[in-house]
Design an enzyme around this catalytic site. Structure first.
Site: not given
Length: 308
Positions: A178, A241
């Site tokens: 991330h 994501h």
């Protein structure tokens, strides 16, 4: 009722009374201060996900394994993402944040709390959790927070061993985290460095937000000469994501650059060895207490002991 007797028995039989403190820790039995009538609980904290498939394979599995490892302790769960909590709530899936669960545990008479997060790095999520713990610390007899996946060099070595097992040297593995825009993004660079130092020249680390960026990863990948890429989410869950940024944007960009790309749509939380690291962090906190910097300085002034 889960009391000191069952908890202490579990500690003796399951974990032993080994281990000693060092560095930032001192040996301290979490259950040692428990008296008759006291109750201990574990709070598992996750960022959370709205994707039911990856939640079942990661968050739910880790929670269940913790329950198996600590059969005499109450195990609760909290999510930190407000957006995830709201979206799940709209679907009648109720999740609470850490403070709400801690307050509920207090109202139910729990006195000793172990908190373990499935966070990957020691960044903003852990900072927020530590603040939550500090906010309620005086309401309990003992509150301890376990470390994230990557904390000390031993953690990095364990993670590297887990994620490189069975790797094909003819393939390039791109780990996509991330990331974060503050200094803690350096932990991803440390992972990349240690991978190379341990001979895994075909592993590359990049982040969606922070450093190393996509272009930093690509520069290393191009130098390797490898043309077949496996994109791997370096995230606890393979959720938003992973499915949008990694399987979408990163895969598309790499294919445009001439690479053959496969996406390994699997969160780190599906890896049993990664689960083991989180569980070991939790066990460690049953035997050790973290010293803050002022405690270490005070100890040094009193004993002359060298500060680590």
């Amino acid at each position: 009722m889960k009391t000191i007797f069952t908890s202490f028995f579990m500690l003796l039989t399951t974990f032993g009374l080994l281990a000693h403190g060092g560095g930032n820790y001192e040996h301290s039995d979490f259950f040692g201060s428990m008296q008759i009538g006291d109750k201990a609980a574990i709070l598992m904290v996750h960022f959370g996900t709205t994707h039911d498939d990856t939640r079942a394979l990661t968050i739910d599995v880790l929670n269940d394994r913790v329950k198996q490892q600590f059969p005499d302790l109450e195990v609760r769960e909290a999510y930190t993402s407000r957006i995830v909590i709201k979206r799940l709530g709209d679907r009648s899936i109720i999740k609470a944040d850490p403070l709400e669960v801690l307050q509920q545990l207090k109202s139910e008479g729990y006195t000793h709390i172990l908190i373990q997060s499935s966070t990957i790095i020691d960044g903003k999520e852990m900072e927020s959790l530590e603040r939550n713990a500090a906010e309620v610390k005086d309401q309990f007899k003992e509150v301890r927070v376990g470390n994230p996946l990557l904390y000390d060099p031993d953690d990095y070595e364990a993670v590297i061993a887990a994620i490189t097992k069975g790797a094909d040297k003819n393939l390039a593995y791109v780990l996509v985290g991330h990331g974060t825009y503050d200094s803690t993004t350096a932990q991803y660079a440390m992972l990349d460095y240690m991978l190379k130092a341990k001979g895994h020249q075909n592993f590359f680390v990049g982040t969606i937000e922070g450093y190393p960026e996509y272009d930093d990863m690509l520069a290393q990948l191009q130098q390797s000469g490898l043309k077949k890429v496996v994109l791997v989410p370096f995230m606890f869950v393979a959720g938003e994501h992973a499915k949008n940024d990694i399987e979408g944007d990163w895969k598309e960009e790499l294919e445009k650059a001439g690479y053959t790309v496969e996406v390994k749509m699997q969160g780190l939380g599906e890896n049993v060895e990664i689960q083991d690291i989180f569980i070991n962090h939790l066990k460690f906190k049953t035997r050790h207490r973290k010293l803050d910097i002022m405690e270490k300085k005070a100890k040094y002034r009193q004993t002359g002991e060298k500060e680590d």
